[in-house]
Design a protein around this motif. Structure first.
Motif, PDB file in Angstrom:
ATOM      1  N   ASN A 143      11.045   2.426   4.198  1.00 32.36           N
ATOM      2  CA  ASN A 143       9.997   2.116   3.203  1.00 32.36           C
ATOM      3  C   ASN A 143       9.384   3.383   2.608  1.00 32.36           C
ATOM      4  OD1 ASN A 143      10.414  -0.573   3.695  1.00 32.36           O
ATOM      5  ND2 ASN A 143       8.311  -1.045   4.281  1.00 32.36           N
ATOM      6  N   THR A 144      10.211   4.335   2.293  1.00 35.91           N
ATOM      7  CA  THR A 144       9.705   5.622   1.818  1.00 35.91           C
ATOM      8  C   THR A 144      10.534   6.142   0.652  1.00 35.91           C
ATOM      9  OG1 THR A 144       8.917   6.168   4.041  1.00 35.91           O
ATOM     10  CG2 THR A 144       9.117   7.983   2.480  1.00 35.91           C
ATOM     11  N   VAL A 145       9.824   6.684  -0.319  1.00 38.72           N
ATOM     12  CA  VAL A 145      10.448   7.420  -1.415  1.00 38.72           C
ATOM     13  C   VAL A 145      10.031   8.880  -1.280  1.00 38.72           C
ATOM     14  CG1 VAL A 145      10.435   7.791  -3.910  1.00 38.72           C
ATOM     15  CG2 VAL A 145      10.628   5.484  -2.997  1.00 38.72           C
ATOM     16  N   TYR A 146      10.959   9.750  -1.526  1.00 38.02           N
ATOM     17  CA  TYR A 146      10.714  11.185  -1.402  1.00 38.02           C
ATOM     18  C   TYR A 146      10.852  11.862  -2.758  1.00 38.02           C
ATOM     19  CZ  TYR A 146      11.684  10.055   3.474  1.00 38.02           C
ATOM     20  OH  TYR A 146      11.671   9.482   4.722  1.00 38.02           O
ATOM     21  N   LEU A 147      10.111  12.929  -2.918  1.00 37.36           N
ATOM     22  CA  LEU A 147      10.259  13.793  -4.089  1.00 37.36           C
ATOM     23  C   LEU A 147      10.391  15.217  -3.576  1.00 37.36           C
ATOM     24  CD1 LEU A 147      10.331  13.802  -7.209  1.00 37.36           C
ATOM     25  CD2 LEU A 147       7.901  14.413  -7.135  1.00 37.36           C
ATOM     26  N   GLN A 148      11.604  15.748  -3.666  1.00 42.17           N
ATOM     27  CA  GLN A 148      11.867  17.118  -3.238  1.00 42.17           C
ATOM     28  C   GLN A 148      11.560  18.054  -4.397  1.00 42.17           C
ATOM     29  OE1 GLN A 148      13.108  18.223  -0.066  1.00 42.17           O
ATOM     30  NE2 GLN A 148      12.493  20.206  -0.932  1.00 42.17           N
ATOM     31  N   LEU A 149      10.657  18.970  -4.176  1.00 40.86           N
ATOM     32  CA  LEU A 149      10.247  19.933  -5.196  1.00 40.86           C
ATOM     33  C   LEU A 149      10.824  21.291  -4.836  1.00 40.86           C
ATOM     34  CD1 LEU A 149       6.401  19.082  -5.253  1.00 40.86           C
ATOM     35  CD2 LEU A 149       8.263  17.795  -6.303  1.00 40.86           C
ATOM     36  N   THR A 150      11.573  21.892  -5.717  1.00 41.32           N
ATOM     37  CA  THR A 150      12.122  23.227  -5.492  1.00 41.32           C
ATOM     38  C   THR A 150      11.811  24.118  -6.692  1.00 41.32           C
ATOM     39  OG1 THR A 150      14.279  22.695  -6.441  1.00 41.32           O
ATOM     40  CG2 THR A 150      13.998  22.288  -4.091  1.00 41.32           C
ATOM     41  N   SER A 151      11.998  25.407  -6.508  1.00 34.71           N
ATOM     42  CA  SER A 151      11.736  26.381  -7.580  1.00 34.71           C
ATOM     43  C   SER A 151      10.384  26.112  -8.229  1.00 34.71           C
ATOM     44  CB  SER A 151      12.858  26.323  -8.631  1.00 34.71           C
ATOM     45  OG  SER A 151      14.109  26.584  -8.049  1.00 34.71           O
ATOM     46  N   LEU A 152       9.381  25.942  -7.409  1.00 34.01           N
ATOM     47  CA  LEU A 152       8.065  25.576  -7.924  1.00 34.01           C
ATOM     48  C   LEU A 152       7.445  26.690  -8.744  1.00 34.01           C
ATOM     49  CD1 LEU A 152       6.780  23.615  -4.839  1.00 34.01           C
ATOM     50  CD2 LEU A 152       6.848  22.734  -7.171  1.00 34.01           C
ATOM     51  N   LYS A 153       6.698  26.271  -9.757  1.00 34.95           N
ATOM     52  CA  LYS A 153       6.030  27.180 -10.669  1.00 34.95           C
ATOM     53  C   LYS A 153       4.526  26.916 -10.617  1.00 34.95           C
ATOM     54  CE  LYS A 153       9.944  26.655 -13.844  1.00 34.95           C
ATOM     55  NZ  LYS A 153      10.341  26.256 -15.225  1.00 34.95           N
TER      56      LYS A 153
ATOM     57  N   CYS B 192       6.252   9.179  -0.180  1.00 35.81           N
ATOM     58  CA  CYS B 192       5.466   8.020  -0.615  1.00 35.81           C
ATOM     59  C   CYS B 192       5.860   6.884   0.332  1.00 35.81           C
ATOM     60  CB  CYS B 192       5.784   7.668  -2.058  1.00 35.81           C
ATOM     61  SG  CYS B 192       5.026   6.141  -2.660  1.00 35.81           S
ATOM     62  N   ALA B 193       5.004   6.643   1.307  1.00 40.16           N
ATOM     63  CA  ALA B 193       5.290   5.627   2.317  1.00 40.16           C
ATOM     64  C   ALA B 193       4.610   4.321   1.938  1.00 40.16           C
ATOM     65  CB  ALA B 193       4.799   6.100   3.680  1.00 40.16           C
ATOM     66  N   ALA B 194       5.344   3.238   2.044  1.00 42.25           N
ATOM     67  CA  ALA B 194       4.828   1.937   1.633  1.00 42.25           C
ATOM     68  C   ALA B 194       4.729   0.981   2.802  1.00 42.25           C
ATOM     69  CB  ALA B 194       5.726   1.334   0.563  1.00 42.25           C
TER      70      ALA B 194
ATOM     71  N   GLN C 122       0.844  -1.180   0.000  1.00 47.09           N
ATOM     72  CA  GLN C 122       0.000   0.000   0.000  1.00 47.09           C
ATOM     73  C   GLN C 122       0.879   1.230   0.000  1.00 47.09           C
ATOM     74  OE1 GLN C 122      -2.661  -0.644   3.399  1.00 47.09           O
ATOM     75  NE2 GLN C 122      -4.321  -0.995   1.937  1.00 47.09           N
ATOM     76  N   LEU C 123       0.546   2.185  -0.850  1.00 43.10           N
ATOM     77  CA  LEU C 123       1.319   3.416  -0.977  1.00 43.10           C
ATOM     78  C   LEU C 123       0.487   4.587  -0.477  1.00 43.10           C
ATOM     79  CD1 LEU C 123       2.755   2.886  -4.585  1.00 43.10           C
ATOM     80  CD2 LEU C 123       3.827   2.298  -2.405  1.00 43.10           C
ATOM     81  N   VAL C 124       1.092   5.422   0.340  1.00 38.54           N
ATOM     82  CA  VAL C 124       0.399   6.599   0.868  1.00 38.54           C
ATOM     83  C   VAL C 124       1.278   7.818   0.657  1.00 38.54           C
ATOM     84  CG1 VAL C 124      -0.617   7.705   2.874  1.00 38.54           C
ATOM     85  CG2 VAL C 124      -0.800   5.213   2.590  1.00 38.54           C
ATOM     86  N   GLU C 125       0.783   8.757  -0.145  1.00 38.90           N
ATOM     87  CA  GLU C 125       1.508   9.998  -0.385  1.00 38.90           C
ATOM     88  C   GLU C 125       1.145  11.037   0.659  1.00 38.90           C
ATOM     89  OE1 GLU C 125       0.264   8.523  -4.597  1.00 38.90           O
ATOM     90  OE2 GLU C 125      -0.582   8.640  -2.586  1.00 38.90           O
ATOM     91  N   SER C 126       2.084  11.912   0.939  1.00 39.99           N
ATOM     92  CA  SER C 126       1.834  13.034   1.847  1.00 39.99           C
ATOM     93  C   SER C 126       2.819  14.144   1.523  1.00 39.99           C
ATOM     94  CB  SER C 126       1.980  12.595   3.305  1.00 39.99           C
ATOM     95  OG  SER C 126       3.296  12.159   3.570  1.00 39.99           O
ATOM     96  N   GLY C 127       2.597  15.295   2.137  1.00 36.50           N
ATOM     97  CA  GLY C 127       3.525  16.405   1.972  1.00 36.50           C
ATOM     98  C   GLY C 127       3.071  17.493   1.021  1.00 36.50           C
ATOM     99  N   GLY C 128       1.947  17.273   0.351  1.00 32.90           N
ATOM    100  CA  GLY C 128       1.448  18.302  -0.539  1.00 32.90           C
ATOM    101  C   GLY C 128       0.931  19.507   0.227  1.00 32.90           C
ATOM    102  N   GLY C 129       0.625  20.554  -0.506  1.00 31.88           N
ATOM    103  CA  GLY C 129       0.092  21.753   0.127  1.00 31.88           C
ATOM    104  C   GLY C 129       0.099  22.926  -0.814  1.00 31.88           C
ATOM    105  N   LEU C 130      -0.130  24.099  -0.239  1.00 32.73           N
ATOM    106  CA  LEU C 130      -0.151  25.352  -0.987  1.00 32.73           C
ATOM    107  C   LEU C 130       1.164  26.076  -0.739  1.00 32.73           C
ATOM    108  CD1 LEU C 130      -1.602  27.583  -2.607  1.00 32.73           C
ATOM    109  CD2 LEU C 130      -2.559  28.382  -0.426  1.00 32.73           C
TER     110      LEU C 130
END
Length: 124
Positions: A77-87, A22-24, A3-11
């Motif tokens: 058990n986690t994959v990360y996606l670091q987002l920078t310089s967001l548009k 992405c925690a598994a 089971q995969l659960v994403e988190s960390g989104g926002g404004l």
């Protein structure tokens, strides 16, 4: 089963950063490569980034290369996606997906599991 659960989104404001997770569940997480996708309103889902089972090999869509970084911690058990310089055009629901297939240039041919998604909204 995984089971995969994403988190960390926002404004966030343009130019800002976020870190998605992405925690598994399950003991076989290291058997799966993990890819990130995103889908903006009214648009098709698009490939964003991929990481191999070991974490040694990564791939990125041209639109995010140099701004996003994918990495994994198999002990957690986690994959990360670091987002920078967001548009503002990065605004989308971001999904992670697990596949036993080898990493590809873009999306893999098939995926075994998908998460439910996390919303990223970038204001101008």
């Amino acid at each position: 089963q995984v089971q995969l659960v994403e988190s960390g989104g926002g404004l966030v404001q343009a130019g800002g950063s976020l870190r998605l997770s992405c925690a598994a569940s399950g003991r076989t997480f290291s058997n799966y490569g993990i890819d990130w996708f995103r889908q903006a309103p009214g648009k098709e889902r698009e490939f964003v980034a991929a990481i191999s089972r070991s974490g040694v090999v990564t791939r990125y869509a041209d639109s995010v290369k140099g701004r996003f970084t994918i990495y994994r911690d198999n002990a957690k058990n986690t994959v990360y996606l670091q987002l920078t310089s967001l548009k503002p055009e990065d605004t989308a629901v971001f999904y992670c997906a697990a596949s036993v297939l080898p990493i590809a240039t873009n999306a893999r041919r098939s995926y075994d599991y998908w998460g439910q998604g996390t919303q990223v909204t970038v204001s101008s």
